[in-house]
Write an enzyme that holds these catalytic residues in place. Structure first.
Site, PDB file in Angstrom:
ATOM      1  CE  LYS A 178       9.073  13.473 -36.797  1.00 30.92           C
ATOM      2  NZ  LYS A 178       8.549  13.158 -37.904  1.00 30.92           N
ATOM      3  CD  GLU A 185       8.170   6.938 -35.249  1.00 23.36           C
ATOM      4  OE1 GLU A 185       6.769   6.358 -36.024  1.00 23.36           O
ATOM      5  OE2 GLU A 185       8.220   7.519 -34.883  1.00 23.36           O
TER       6      GLU A 185
END
Length: 331
Positions: A178, A185
């Site tokens: 993550k 991102e």
């Protein structure tokens, strides 16, 4: 579910829609009351929440990374062997590994679940990156499947990746994956931001440039009579373009509402994962220039480069007598 913020409350709602019973606690009584109105069992405290769960208990924490250790200290005395504690927030993977070792002598399983999906996860489902003991993860399969998708069966194997959840390894692995996800991102968002900033400037009327030593001459020629409407460009790129994405969908919605994005100050926060991604890359000797630049751009957005810029002006004045020119007001 402990932590009923932007994600925790909707995750509990999604679980209840799939037929799971949820006991909910948050330090905001209003948040607990709102979820209880949707069918959750309200808890008055962390210990009350544990007492209301059938054994073996599954406790899912959706709290800020800095609050996890304190919450665990409250949970540990009331947990028993066979219970599972899940950290679905954005903790550092090294903290996960430490916490697993602290809980292991008590027979309590610790599972880290990197959770992506944001405020739209209630309807769209979540992407879950899972680290922990294989047997504990297998026990959680009905919960993971319900969060990741509305219907269908899936097992926690490689094939479950297509359904939105994947057991990626031992404890800490879920948050590591993550972490990298969020680093990427940052880079994707920065690329969109820089491109749309160039389009924004290109669409402005041509300004006459001063002919002095402090102004760079330009040979850049823009097409004449450009009619750049950023909301329409974003909408266009959503259809058939190789840069189409959910991030672009979200940006297109904001531009349609406010083409100048004038309700935003542009001070971009970073919650930690981008920093940790760059740190891990340094330790591994892996070049991540795009991700690092995107992280540093966020620092600059918050004024962290102001002194550096003043230093540059001071040196230019020293060696060449260059005087600062007034900043051009932002459009």
């Amino acid at each position: 579910m402990i932590g009923l913020g932007r994600m925790g409350s909707n995750m509990a709602r999604r679980l209840m829609r799939a037929g799971h019973d949820c006991v909910a606690f948050d330090f905001s009584a209003a948040a607990v009351k709102a979820l209880a109105a949707d069918g959750a069992t309200a808890a008055a405290s962390v210990t009350d929440l544990v007492a209301k769960l059938p054994t073996p208990r599954v406790v899912w924490m959706m709290v800020p990374a800095a609050a996890v250790d304190a919450l665990l200290q409250t949970l540990i005395p009331v947990l028993r062997a066979g219970d599972i504690v899940i950290d679905g927030g954005n903790s550092h993977y090294a903290d996960d590994m430490r916490r697993e070792q602290e809980l292991k002598p008590r027979g309590v399983h610790y599972v880290d679940v990197g959770t992506s999906g944001g405020v739209f996860g209630l309807e769209r489902g979540y992407c879950l990156m899972i680290g922990g003991d294989a047997k504990a993860v297998q026990q959680l399969e009905p919960i993971l499947s319900a969060l990741a998708q509305a219907t269908g069966e899936a097992s926690v194997t490689a094939s479950s990746a297509a359904r939105g959840f994947l057991h990626v390894g031992s404890c800490g692995s879920g948050h590591f994956v993550k972490m990298v996800h969020n680093g990427i991102e940052y880079g994707l968002m920065a690329a969109y931001a820089e491109g749309f900033n160039l389009l924004h400037r290109a669409g402005e009327p041509v300004q006459a440039r001063a002919a002095d030593a402090e102004t760079a001459p330009t040979r850049a020629l823009m097409p004449r009579d450009m009619n750049v409407r950023l909301d329409q460009v974003a909408e266009l790129w959503r259809h058939g373009s190789v840069v189409s994405s959910w991030l672009l969908d979200l940006l297109a919605g904001q531009l349609a509402e406010s083409p100048a994005l004038d309700k935003f100050a542009g001070h971009v926060a970073d919650s930690g994962e981008g920093r940790w991604t760059v740190e891990a890359a340094i330790e591994a000797g892996v070049p991540v220039p795009v991700l690092a630049t995107a992280l540093f751009a966020r620092f600059s957005s918050r004024g962290e480069s102001e002194f550096a810029n003043r230093t540059l002006s001071a040196m230019r004045l020293g060696f060449g007598g260059h005087q600062e020119k007034p900043a051009t007001p932002a459009a």
